[in-house]
Design an enzyme around this catalytic site. Structure first.
Site, mmCIF file in Angstrom:
data_model
loop_
_atom_site.group_PDB
_atom_site.id
_atom_site.type_symbol
_atom_site.label_atom_id
_atom_site.label_comp_id
_atom_site.label_asym_id
_atom_site.label_seq_id
_atom_site.Cartn_x
_atom_site.Cartn_y
_atom_site.Cartn_z
ATOM 1 N N GLN A 169 -22.755 -1.031 -1.300
ATOM 2 C CA GLN A 169 -23.668 -1.505 -0.266
ATOM 3 C C GLN A 169 -22.935 -2.200 0.879
ATOM 4 O O GLN A 169 -21.779 -2.587 0.759
ATOM 5 C CB GLN A 169 -24.688 -2.469 -0.871
ATOM 6 N N HIS A 170 -23.664 -2.345 1.979
ATOM 7 C CA HIS A 170 -23.328 -3.220 3.110
ATOM 8 C C HIS A 170 -22.253 -2.697 4.045
ATOM 9 O O HIS A 170 -22.132 -3.192 5.168
ATOM 10 C CB HIS A 170 -22.888 -4.611 2.641
ATOM 11 N N ASP A 181 -25.571 0.886 -4.757
ATOM 12 C CA ASP A 181 -25.010 1.037 -6.098
ATOM 13 C C ASP A 181 -25.790 0.272 -7.158
ATOM 14 O O ASP A 181 -26.015 0.779 -8.269
ATOM 15 C CB ASP A 181 -23.528 0.667 -6.125
#
Length: 481
Positions: free
Chosen positions: A71-72, A241
């Site tokens: 992520q991110h 994830d």
């Protein structure tokens, strides 16, 4: 047999599973490594994905595919679909000052007000991990690159886009930025999408980047498809994830997952959105239409890696040493912020060992202190969940760190005596992506039921001395901020 594919594009590698859509049984699999570092050019993910797909025997016979991913990560594309700069990953902390600035700005100069407003707006109080902070860093540190940005997406969005046949003009691609797609779970980790309303907050994007005229991926529903592989098989919406792992584990309302990978993640399935102005818990969405409050630590399984290097022994010996010491390690306490920390928000902190004496400085106590520190980090996250109303019914322990016999044995005591379920070792992010792909194929309202056999349950009495010792020193970090 109907086959589907699940891909996990993680921090460290790309894993591909080809599974039976009815049962979840793995038919083939492949993997390839990613480069180290906190910034990576996305082309490295594409190359690794192609290698992993080839190792798994290709995709010609699959009926659907979905991607789960770290992520991110900030992936910026220009108008020609070219990557503007290497992606800043979730564990890159250079945007820590940008996060603080954005909090204060949204609070009209007051940090507490800003933290509350960010939590209400996007479910999370900002830390350096979130995409929106990286965009502010880009605006300030690399204005020429910021000016080129025509689209912003996340690692799993970008890889799905490439798998659908899109790409940069320089590589013969169509540069169709409008074809970028994402899902609720990954969008909820950007800092400019609201889990409560299901809409982008372009005002927050504008606050970070200085403009909001960039393309953002369309957010799909949990089993919606709006793209296909070149051969025609549908591509699912994918997931972050942690949400993909929850889907792969078959988590239900009331379940808590504690994942010990590169990062440590405590997450729970909840029916309503959560916001926490303290910043300990991020109020993300899940991959099934519900919500996934999550507490994340930058330090997890690599704490055990550090113990092996310090003690000069292997993983099994670290576990054996730790199990040979008493709870509390004779007063030895590790605060394990080796790479800074996200929960609590201490991006510049370093690790420290407390309570050293001539009597307690033994290999067994050192090993025990490292294992207890890993688990205390996650227990703090679990406490934060409980404070927001989460009532754990089942606790699952997964990830590389969960392979340690010491981690498994000590976890129930540090988690207040809760039973801990350890599923068999597996690629649960890729499994969750595959389960989503099977859901897309089925057309059903619910994902298929894929049972997990051979899980182990660990029990134990609470060991409050461990938590109390840790709480007494966890703020004594260097630098102390």
């Amino acid at each position: 047999m109907t086959l589907v594919a699940g891909i996990d594009t993680s921090t460290q590698s790309c894993k591909v599973l080809i599974v039976d859509a009815l049962t979840g049984a793995i038919v083939r699999e492949g993997r390839a490594t990613h480069p180290d570092g906190t910034e990576v050019h996305p082309d490295a993910w594409w190359q690794a994905c192609q290698q992993a797909i080839a190792a798994a025997g290709g995709l010609d016979d699959v009926e659907a595919l979905a991607v789960g991913g770290q992520q991110h990560g900030m992936v910026c594309l220009d108008a020609d679909g070219e990557v503007v700069r290497p992606a800043l990953l979730w564990n890159d902390t250079r945007s820590a000052e940008a996060a603080e600035a954005l909090i204060i700005e949204l609070g009209d100069g007051d940090r507490d007000t800003g933290a509350k407003r960010w939590a209400e707006a996007c479910g999370s109080t900002l830390v350096a991990s979130l995409t929106v902070t990286k965009l502010r860093w880009l605006r300030d540190a690399e204005p020429a690159n910021a000016a080129r940005v025509a689209a912003v997406c996340l690692p799993h969005d970008w890889l799905s886009w490439r798998l659908a046949g899109h790409g940069p003009a320089s590589q013969g691609g169509d540069a169709d930025l409008g074809a970028l797609l994402t899902d609720r779970s990954d969008a909820s980790g950007t800092g400019y999408w609201s889990p409560t309303t299901g809409d982008y907050r372009r005002d927050l994007l504008n606050l970070a980047l200085g403009r909001d005229d960039v393309t953002l991926p369309r957010v799909l529903g949990p089993h919606e498809s709006a793209a296909t592989l070149p051969g025609g098989a549908p591509i699912g919406p994918g997931a972050g994830d942690n949400a993909a792992a929850a889907l792969g584990l078959g988590l239900r309302l009331g379940d808590v997952s504690i994942s010990l990978g590169t990062s440590g993640v405590v997450s729970a399935i909840c029916p309503t959105p959560v916001s926490d102005p303290s910043g300990l818990v991020n109020g993300f969405a899940d991959a099934g239409g519900a919500f996934l409050p999550l507490a994340c630590t930058l330090n997890a399984s690599r704490i055990i890696d550090a113990a092996t290097r310090l003690l000069g022994v292997g993983y099994d010996e670290v576990a054996s040493l730790a199990l040979g010491a008493q709870p509390g390690a004779g007063g030895l306490v590790l605060v394990p912020y080796f790479e800074g920390e996200r929960t609590p928000n201490k991006p510049h902190a370093t690790a420290s060992m407390h309570g050293l004496t001539l009597a307690n400085t033994t290999p067994a106590n050192v090993a025990r202190a490292f294992v207890e520190a890993l688990l205390c980090c996650q227990a703090d996250g679990l406490d934060a969940m409980v404070a927001l109303g989460v009532r754990p019914e089942r606790i699952f322990l997964i990830g590389g760190g969960a392979k340690s016999p010491a981690v498994r044995e000590l976890a129930p005591g540090i988690f207040d005596g809760h039973d801990v379920i350890v599923p068999p070792d597996g690629e649960y992010v890729a499994r969750g992506a595959a389960r989503q792909a099977a859901w897309v194929v089925s057309g059903s309202d619910q994902p298929p039921t894929w049972p997990i056999a051979d899980s182990m349950t660990f029990t134990g009495q609470p060991t409050p001395i461990v938590r109390s010792q840790y709480a007494a020193v966890r703020e004594l970090t260097h630098p102390n901020h």
